[in-house]
Design a protein around this motif. Structure first.
Motif, PDB file in Angstrom:
ATOM      1  N   GLU A  44       0.832  -1.210   0.000  1.00  0.00           N
ATOM      2  CA  GLU A  44       0.000   0.000   0.000  1.00  0.00           C
ATOM      3  C   GLU A  44       0.863   1.255   0.000  1.00  0.00           C
ATOM      4  O   GLU A  44       0.580   2.212  -0.722  1.00  0.00           O
ATOM      5  CB  GLU A  44      -0.930   0.010   1.215  1.00  0.00           C
ATOM      6  N   TYR A  45       1.907   1.251   0.825  1.00  0.00           N
ATOM      7  CA  TYR A  45       2.823   2.391   0.864  1.00  0.00           C
ATOM      8  C   TYR A  45       3.433   2.635  -0.519  1.00  0.00           C
ATOM      9  O   TYR A  45       3.466   3.765  -1.004  1.00  0.00           O
ATOM     10  CB  TYR A  45       3.959   2.142   1.849  1.00  0.00           C
ATOM     11  N   ILE A  46       3.929   1.589  -1.137  1.00  0.00           N
ATOM     12  CA  ILE A  46       4.587   1.721  -2.448  1.00  0.00           C
ATOM     13  C   ILE A  46       3.600   2.227  -3.483  1.00  0.00           C
ATOM     14  O   ILE A  46       3.910   3.143  -4.254  1.00  0.00           O
ATOM     15  CB  ILE A  46       5.217   0.381  -2.878  1.00  0.00           C
ATOM     16  N   SER A  47       2.411   1.653  -3.491  1.00  0.00           N
ATOM     17  CA  SER A  47       1.401   2.039  -4.475  1.00  0.00           C
ATOM     18  C   SER A  47       1.029   3.517  -4.369  1.00  0.00           C
ATOM     19  O   SER A  47       0.881   4.209  -5.375  1.00  0.00           O
ATOM     20  CB  SER A  47       0.159   1.176  -4.295  1.00  0.00           C
ATOM     21  N   SER A  48       0.894   4.022  -3.170  1.00  0.00           N
ATOM     22  CA  SER A  48       0.457   5.416  -3.002  1.00  0.00           C
ATOM     23  C   SER A  48       1.615   6.409  -3.034  1.00  0.00           C
ATOM     24  O   SER A  48       1.384   7.606  -3.028  1.00  0.00           O
ATOM     25  CB  SER A  48      -0.328   5.573  -1.704  1.00  0.00           C
ATOM     26  N   GLN A  55      10.791  12.946   1.848  1.00  0.00           N
ATOM     27  CA  GLN A  55      10.266  12.466   3.119  1.00  0.00           C
ATOM     28  C   GLN A  55       9.078  11.527   2.948  1.00  0.00           C
ATOM     29  O   GLN A  55       8.197  11.500   3.793  1.00  0.00           O
ATOM     30  CB  GLN A  55       9.886  13.654   4.001  1.00  0.00           C
ATOM     31  N   SER A  56       9.040  10.738   1.898  1.00  0.00           N
ATOM     32  CA  SER A  56       7.953   9.776   1.752  1.00  0.00           C
ATOM     33  C   SER A  56       8.189   8.607   2.703  1.00  0.00           C
ATOM     34  O   SER A  56       9.303   8.388   3.191  1.00  0.00           O
ATOM     35  CB  SER A  56       7.850   9.273   0.309  1.00  0.00           C
ATOM     36  N   ILE A  57       7.155   7.838   2.941  1.00  0.00           N
ATOM     37  CA  ILE A  57       7.258   6.692   3.840  1.00  0.00           C
ATOM     38  C   ILE A  57       8.260   5.667   3.305  1.00  0.00           C
ATOM     39  O   ILE A  57       8.914   4.982   4.085  1.00  0.00           O
ATOM     40  CB  ILE A  57       5.869   6.053   4.111  1.00  0.00           C
ATOM     41  N   ILE A  58       8.447   5.595   1.999  1.00  0.00           N
ATOM     42  CA  ILE A  58       9.398   4.653   1.406  1.00  0.00           C
ATOM     43  C   ILE A  58      10.823   5.021   1.827  1.00  0.00           C
ATOM     44  O   ILE A  58      11.619   4.151   2.177  1.00  0.00           O
ATOM     45  CB  ILE A  58       9.264   4.625  -0.141  1.00  0.00           C
ATOM     46  N   THR A  59      11.136   6.291   1.842  1.00  0.00           N
ATOM     47  CA  THR A  59      12.444   6.757   2.290  1.00  0.00           C
ATOM     48  C   THR A  59      12.628   6.451   3.773  1.00  0.00           C
ATOM     49  O   THR A  59      13.705   6.028   4.202  1.00  0.00           O
ATOM     50  CB  THR A  59      12.595   8.275   2.039  1.00  0.00           C
ATOM     51  N   VAL A  60      11.581   6.641   4.543  1.00  0.00           N
ATOM     52  CA  VAL A  60      11.631   6.343   5.981  1.00  0.00           C
ATOM     53  C   VAL A  60      11.874   4.847   6.198  1.00  0.00           C
ATOM     54  O   VAL A  60      12.713   4.455   7.011  1.00  0.00           O
ATOM     55  CB  VAL A  60      10.333   6.801   6.687  1.00  0.00           C
ATOM     56  N   ILE A  61      11.165   4.002   5.459  1.00  0.00           N
ATOM     57  CA  ILE A  61      11.327   2.544   5.583  1.00  0.00           C
ATOM     58  C   ILE A  61      12.751   2.141   5.234  1.00  0.00           C
ATOM     59  O   ILE A  61      13.352   1.303   5.913  1.00  0.00           O
ATOM     60  CB  ILE A  61      10.303   1.800   4.704  1.00  0.00           C
ATOM     61  N   ASP A  62      13.316   2.754   4.189  1.00  0.00           N
ATOM     62  CA  ASP A  62      14.697   2.446   3.811  1.00  0.00           C
ATOM     63  C   ASP A  62      15.648   2.735   4.973  1.00  0.00           C
ATOM     64  O   ASP A  62      16.485   1.902   5.330  1.00  0.00           O
ATOM     65  CB  ASP A  62      15.090   3.261   2.572  1.00  0.00           C
ATOM     66  N   ARG A  63      15.496   3.891   5.573  1.00  0.00           N
ATOM     67  CA  ARG A  63      16.371   4.258   6.701  1.00  0.00           C
ATOM     68  C   ARG A  63      16.163   3.315   7.891  1.00  0.00           C
ATOM     69  O   ARG A  63      17.122   2.825   8.488  1.00  0.00           O
ATOM     70  CB  ARG A  63      16.099   5.698   7.132  1.00  0.00           C
ATOM     71  N   LEU A  64      14.893   3.057   8.249  1.00  0.00           N
ATOM     72  CA  LEU A  64      14.605   2.200   9.397  1.00  0.00           C
ATOM     73  C   LEU A  64      15.098   0.770   9.160  1.00  0.00           C
ATOM     74  O   LEU A  64      15.544   0.107  10.097  1.00  0.00           O
ATOM     75  CB  LEU A  64      13.113   2.208   9.715  1.00  0.00           C
TER      76      LEU A  64
END
Length: 154
Positions: A44-48, A55-64
């Motif tokens: 869902e994150y990737i799709s949206s 600062q998208s959630i994808i960038t946050v996930i990469d860091r985390l």
């Protein structure tokens, strides 16, 4: 471990957040928090977030992920977890979307059992879920409605 489930509708507000509370949540999850993540939520994150960087959630996930701060709820865990019959009936009464069952399971299976969820039916299902191991699950609609940094479910 200070983990939290952040629904896609909330995470989508990380892109150029004008709201101060979302800025605070983004800063906390980026610097200190652990993100509860399932394969379905990741999709869902990737799709949206297609085409959005910064600062998208994808960038946050990469860091985390690099910092080992993802609480991954595997598909096998989700499939193995079944709702008690009395809970299933309550969920059906609330008419929660079947697509959100895995999100409810992910929150219930997480460490602190908390989430920020805009969808009222999913949020009600989380809040109505029975206590597990002495921990009551909790979902709120906005970041300022829970002290996610210091929340202790015990």
């Amino acid at each position: 471990m200070k983990d939290i489930f952040i629904d896609n509708n909330v995470a989508s507000r990380f892109k150029n957040p004008a709201d101060e509370e979302y800025k605070k949540l983004l800063n906390w999850i980026t610097e200190k928090g652990h993100l509860v993540l399932s394969q379905k939520l990741l999709k869902e994150y990737i799709s949206s977030n297609r085409g959005n960087f910064g600062q998208s959630i994808i960038t946050v996930i990469d860091r985390l992920t690099r910092e080992n701060r993802i609480v991954r709820i595997e598909n096998t865990q989700l499939k193995a977890f079944s709702f008690p019959s009395h809970v299933e009936k309550k969920i059906d009464k609330l008419r929660m979307n079947i697509e959100d069952y895995d999100h409810l399971k992910a929150i219930v299976l997480s460490n602190r059992k908390i989430g920020i969820v805009i969808d009222e039916k999913l949020r009600n299902s989380v809040n109505d879920y029975p206590t597990i191991d002495g921990i009551k699950s909790k979902a709120v609609s906005r970041p300022e409605h829970i002290d996610y940094e210091n929340y202790d479910p015990f």
